[in-house]
Motif scaffolding. Sequence first.
Motif, mmCIF file in Angstrom:
data_model
loop_
_atom_site.group_PDB
_atom_site.id
_atom_site.type_symbol
_atom_site.label_atom_id
_atom_site.label_comp_id
_atom_site.label_asym_id
_atom_site.label_seq_id
_atom_site.Cartn_x
_atom_site.Cartn_y
_atom_site.Cartn_z
ATOM 1 N N GLU A 168 0.739 -1.183 -0.108
ATOM 2 C CA GLU A 168 -0.015 0.075 -0.242
ATOM 3 C C GLU A 168 0.926 1.217 -0.103
ATOM 4 O O GLU A 168 1.903 1.361 0.460
ATOM 5 C CB GLU A 168 -0.657 0.013 1.278
ATOM 6 C CG GLU A 168 -2.239 -0.308 1.000
ATOM 7 C CD GLU A 168 -3.281 0.486 0.356
ATOM 8 O OE1 GLU A 168 -2.442 1.405 -0.290
ATOM 9 O OE2 GLU A 168 -4.395 0.708 0.597
ATOM 10 N N ASP A 169 0.332 2.306 -0.657
ATOM 11 C CA ASP A 169 0.988 3.603 -0.318
ATOM 12 C C ASP A 169 0.882 4.145 1.061
ATOM 13 O O ASP A 169 1.855 4.708 1.606
ATOM 14 C CB ASP A 169 0.171 4.353 -1.635
ATOM 15 C CG ASP A 169 -1.302 4.596 -1.315
ATOM 16 O OD1 ASP A 169 -1.901 3.971 -0.798
ATOM 17 O OD2 ASP A 169 -1.665 5.460 -1.985
ATOM 18 N N THR B 26 -7.378 4.609 7.705
ATOM 19 C CA THR B 26 -8.175 4.177 8.751
ATOM 20 C C THR B 26 -7.843 2.441 9.018
ATOM 21 O O THR B 26 -8.033 2.008 9.853
ATOM 22 C CB THR B 26 -9.651 4.219 8.253
ATOM 23 O OG1 THR B 26 -9.722 3.121 7.035
ATOM 24 C CG2 THR B 26 -10.085 5.304 7.943
ATOM 25 N N THR C 242 -9.251 -0.729 4.287
ATOM 26 C CA THR C 242 -8.886 -1.764 3.094
ATOM 27 C C THR C 242 -7.871 -2.806 3.415
ATOM 28 O O THR C 242 -8.142 -4.043 3.027
ATOM 29 C CB THR C 242 -8.081 -0.601 2.000
ATOM 30 O OG1 THR C 242 -8.755 0.736 1.949
ATOM 31 C CG2 THR C 242 -7.809 -1.190 0.813
ATOM 32 N N VAL D 297 -1.689 13.876 2.012
ATOM 33 C CA VAL D 297 -0.396 13.856 1.370
ATOM 34 C C VAL D 297 -0.716 13.409 -0.006
ATOM 35 O O VAL D 297 -1.371 12.695 -0.512
ATOM 36 C CB VAL D 297 0.632 13.259 1.937
ATOM 37 C CG1 VAL D 297 1.035 13.705 3.359
ATOM 38 C CG2 VAL D 297 0.013 11.536 2.249
#
Length: 178
Positions: free
Chosen positions: A99-100, A104, A107, A153
């Motif tokens: 993941e980048d 929360t 996902t 960001v």
Amino acid sequence: MRNVNIKDILFTEEEIQKKVDLIGEQIKRDFGDEDVVLIGILRGAFIFTADLAKRLGNNVMIDFMEASSYGNSTVSSGNVRILKDIETDVNGKHVILIEDIIDTGNTLEFLRKLFEKRDVKSVSIAAFLSKPARRKKDVKIDYMGYEIPDKFVIGYGMDYAEKFRNLPYIATAEFIDE
Ligand code: IMP
Ligand code: MG
């Protein structure tokens, strides 16, 4: 849709590349020559996945998955849908979900559970960034770049309204209301 400016640079291209070197070393140390499937979560993780893959050896396979959570563009909800699944056979293999940024955690929590039900050897998570202040699900991050404060960001794969993904650095976004 609000207008957005690039505000402060949080991580330069050089800092990012050095951090990816370190994460690549950790993964090589942990998995050795065993088969590993890197699964980049589209679209934000496409650059991190490619950068990481370049640090690893011939035991690595690469695939992508796309998930979406309902809601508006900057806040995720708990309802995760799979828009695109992987094609690679992950049976008996180590899987690293990439993941980048974990916000929360909705996902990744959903995807980790999904892969735990598939017949994989192990599931790990690599996230370049994490915003712990916003966490709703307690996701264990095995490989992490940086923890950041609760700011929106952009860059290094991360977008606002599909723009800025191609910045080679990571910056905070400044929203300008007209
Ligand atoms: P989560 O399910 O809330 O952890 O959502 C994570 C996803 O939200 C990331 O993969 C990003 O696509 C998106 N996201 C969260 N925070 C940011 C941000 O600051 N900038 C851009 N995208 C973000
Ligand atoms: Mg994403």
